[in-house]
Design a protein around this motif. Structure first.
Motif, PDB file in Angstrom:
ATOM      1  N   LEU A   1      38.071  42.262  35.102  1.00 44.00           N
ATOM      2  CA  LEU A   1      39.118  41.519  35.768  1.00 44.00           C
ATOM      3  C   LEU A   1      39.877  42.424  36.732  1.00 44.00           C
ATOM      4  N   TYR A   2      40.348  41.826  37.826  1.00 43.66           N
ATOM      5  CA  TYR A   2      41.155  42.536  38.827  1.00 43.66           C
ATOM      6  C   TYR A   2      40.497  43.847  39.270  1.00 43.66           C
ATOM      7  N   ASN A   3      39.211  43.751  39.563  1.00 49.25           N
ATOM      8  CA  ASN A   3      38.438  44.872  40.123  1.00 49.25           C
ATOM      9  C   ASN A   3      38.363  46.079  39.195  1.00 49.25           C
ATOM     10  N   THR A   4      38.450  45.837  37.912  1.00 46.62           N
ATOM     11  CA  THR A   4      38.268  46.921  36.956  1.00 46.62           C
ATOM     12  C   THR A   4      37.717  46.335  35.667  1.00 46.62           C
ATOM     13  N   CYS A   5      37.488  47.186  34.691  1.00 51.60           N
ATOM     14  CA  CYS A   5      37.098  46.710  33.370  1.00 51.60           C
ATOM     15  C   CYS A   5      38.099  47.258  32.364  1.00 51.60           C
ATOM     16  N   VAL A   6      38.338  46.490  31.299  1.00 48.32           N
ATOM     17  CA  VAL A   6      39.353  46.826  30.306  1.00 48.32           C
ATOM     18  C   VAL A   6      38.789  46.556  28.918  1.00 48.32           C
ATOM     19  N   ASP A   7      38.961  47.519  28.017  1.00 48.58           N
ATOM     20  CA  ASP A   7      38.498  47.346  26.635  1.00 48.58           C
ATOM     21  C   ASP A   7      39.596  46.669  25.829  1.00 48.58           C
ATOM     22  N   GLN A   8      39.365  45.394  25.502  1.00 49.17           N
ATOM     23  CA  GLN A   8      40.427  44.616  24.870  1.00 49.17           C
ATOM     24  C   GLN A   8      40.370  44.633  23.338  1.00 49.17           C
ATOM     25  N   GLY A   9      39.298  45.165  22.775  1.00 50.79           N
ATOM     26  CA  GLY A   9      39.189  45.248  21.314  1.00 50.79           C
ATOM     27  C   GLY A   9      39.085  46.699  20.887  1.00 50.79           C
ATOM     28  N   LEU A  10      37.908  47.093  20.401  1.00 48.73           N
ATOM     29  CA  LEU A  10      37.668  48.491  20.049  1.00 48.73           C
ATOM     30  C   LEU A  10      37.899  49.358  21.282  1.00 48.73           C
ATOM     31  N   PRO A  11      38.788  50.366  21.212  1.00 44.50           N
ATOM     32  CA  PRO A  11      39.079  51.155  22.415  1.00 44.50           C
ATOM     33  C   PRO A  11      38.034  52.201  22.750  1.00 44.50           C
ATOM     34  N   ALA A  12      37.331  52.713  21.739  1.00 41.87           N
ATOM     35  CA  ALA A  12      36.374  53.800  21.959  1.00 41.87           C
ATOM     36  C   ALA A  12      35.490  53.912  20.723  1.00 41.87           C
ATOM     37  N   LEU A  13      34.453  54.725  20.825  1.00 46.24           N
ATOM     38  CA  LEU A  13      33.547  54.951  19.694  1.00 46.24           C
ATOM     39  C   LEU A  13      33.790  56.346  19.139  1.00 46.24           C
ATOM     40  N   GLU A  14      33.985  56.404  17.837  1.00 42.84           N
ATOM     41  CA  GLU A  14      34.298  57.653  17.151  1.00 42.84           C
ATOM     42  C   GLU A  14      33.180  58.013  16.183  1.00 42.84           C
ATOM     43  N   PRO A  15      32.739  59.275  16.148  1.00 39.52           N
ATOM     44  CA  PRO A  15      31.742  59.672  15.138  1.00 39.52           C
ATOM     45  C   PRO A  15      32.364  59.611  13.749  1.00 39.52           C
ATOM     46  N   GLN A  16      31.839  58.707  12.924  1.00 38.67           N
ATOM     47  CA  GLN A  16      32.413  58.476  11.597  1.00 38.67           C
ATOM     48  C   GLN A  16      31.404  58.667  10.473  1.00 38.67           C
TER      49      GLN A  16
END
Length: 339
Positions: free
Chosen positions: A45-60
């Motif tokens: 949206l609005y010429n970009t992308c936004v992570d609306q749920g999980l913000p990032a991936l973490e080694p777990q």
């Protein structure tokens, strides 16, 4: 007819289907949304992308470690941060070390798209009913146009949040599944995405992830545009406190909900959050499991294999979702009905 039907294309459903297909089974995923990934969601949206749920991936653990390795060889995975900052009552920031958070320039949903490669997925089909008929599981789906269609399989995977599985399982009168499903609870979250013109004040902020433990309105704020290559705007994602979300999750006036979240951010941090260039809000009714099953999946072999999986089986993490999906696939691979 597909041999195995999977309902839900989140991390658990995709990892389960991927493993089953690798074992030689014919698999069909049915997903209610237009995309894949569930809470691993990116908005364009609005010429970009936004992570609306999980913000990032973490080694777990082993599953996320392997996924990160696969993504590193296939995409430009990058380290976003390994520090979270906690807002203090004395208006100071307390930095805390955390696991390394990896992002993708084109959004965290690229993780789900990577898992979905080569899988057969039918999108925008909401499952209305499941039942046993003619020695098969049969599911009835409502398509985007409102029409009903049916699919059959020798095994069925429900890779959805436990509360969404309950109305599907209840008519089957299988207490060994229904009772544990009813014990699982979820915290909701309202996610607000906002964009601003870059200013020195925004650019000087020292944090990528900010937690607000004293707030009953906001839980976390993510500096989302710092995941992007050469961002032209400043983008934040605000995650509400679960209690706030419980109160407003069914509100008809999301504009007021958004203003309340922005006002809380502005008053707490003394930053001009109240005048974004654009904003978009999303309701996550089942954002995070607040308890878990304590085992990788929930299953029955009678009358035919039916298995429930998801992060709620093991905990609130990507690792839990992947472990549950792979565990469900391993169980199905031992079923004589599928030989």
């Amino acid at each position: 007819m597909e041999q195995i039907l999977v309902i839900g294309a989140g991390l658990a459903g995709l990892s389960c289907a991927k493993s089953l297909q690798k074992a030689g089974h014919s698999v069909l995923i049915v997903e209610k949304s237009r995309g894949v990934g569930g809470r691993v969601a990116t908005k364009r949206l609005y010429n970009t992308c936004v992570d609306q749920g999980l913000p990032a991936l973490e080694p777990q653990g082993e599953c996320t470690d392997q996924l990160l390795a696969d993504l590193m060889s296939a995409r430009s995975l990058q380290l976003w941060t390994d520090i979270t900052h906690q807002w203090q009552e004395n208006y100071s920031l307390l930095p805390r070390s955390m696991g390394k958070q990896y992002s993708l320039p084109d959004g965290v949903n690229a993780i789900a798209k990577h898992l979905a490669q080569d899988l057969k997925i039918l999108r925008q089909q909401r499952v209305e009913q499941i039942h046993y008929a003619h020695d098969n599981w049969e599911i009835t789906c409502q398509m985007a146009e409102g029409e009903l269609t049916q699919y059959q399989g020798k095994a069925l995977v429900l890779a959805v949040p436990a509360p969404q599985a309950i109305p599907l399982v209840a008519p089957l009168k299988l207490p060994s599944l229904l009772t544990p499903l009813e014990s699982i609870e979820f915290d909701p979250c309202i996610s607000l995405m906002v964009g601003y013109t870059p200013t020195p004040q925004w650019e000087a902020l020292p944090w990528q992830i900010l937690t607000l433990p004293q707030s009953t309105t906001l839980q976390k704020i993510f500096y989302d545009s710092r995941k992007r290559s050469h961002p032209e705007q400043v983008v934040f994602v605000l995650h509400s406190h679960p209690d706030f979300a419980r109160h407003y999750i069914d509100s008809d006036n999301l504009e007021t909900v958004a203003r309340t979240l922005l006002r809380a951010a502005q008053e707490t941090l003394d930053l001009p959050f109240d005048s974004p260039q654009w904003q978009q809000i999303h309701r996550w009714r089942y954002a995070r499991p607040s308890n878990n099953l304590g085992s990788a999946y929930l299953s029955t072999a009678e009358p035919l294999p039916l298995i429930c999986c998801g992060d709620w089986c093991l905990g609130n993490s990507a690792e839990a979702a992947l472990l549950s999906g792979y565990g469900a696939a391993q169980w199905l691979n031992t079923r004589p009905q599928l030989d």
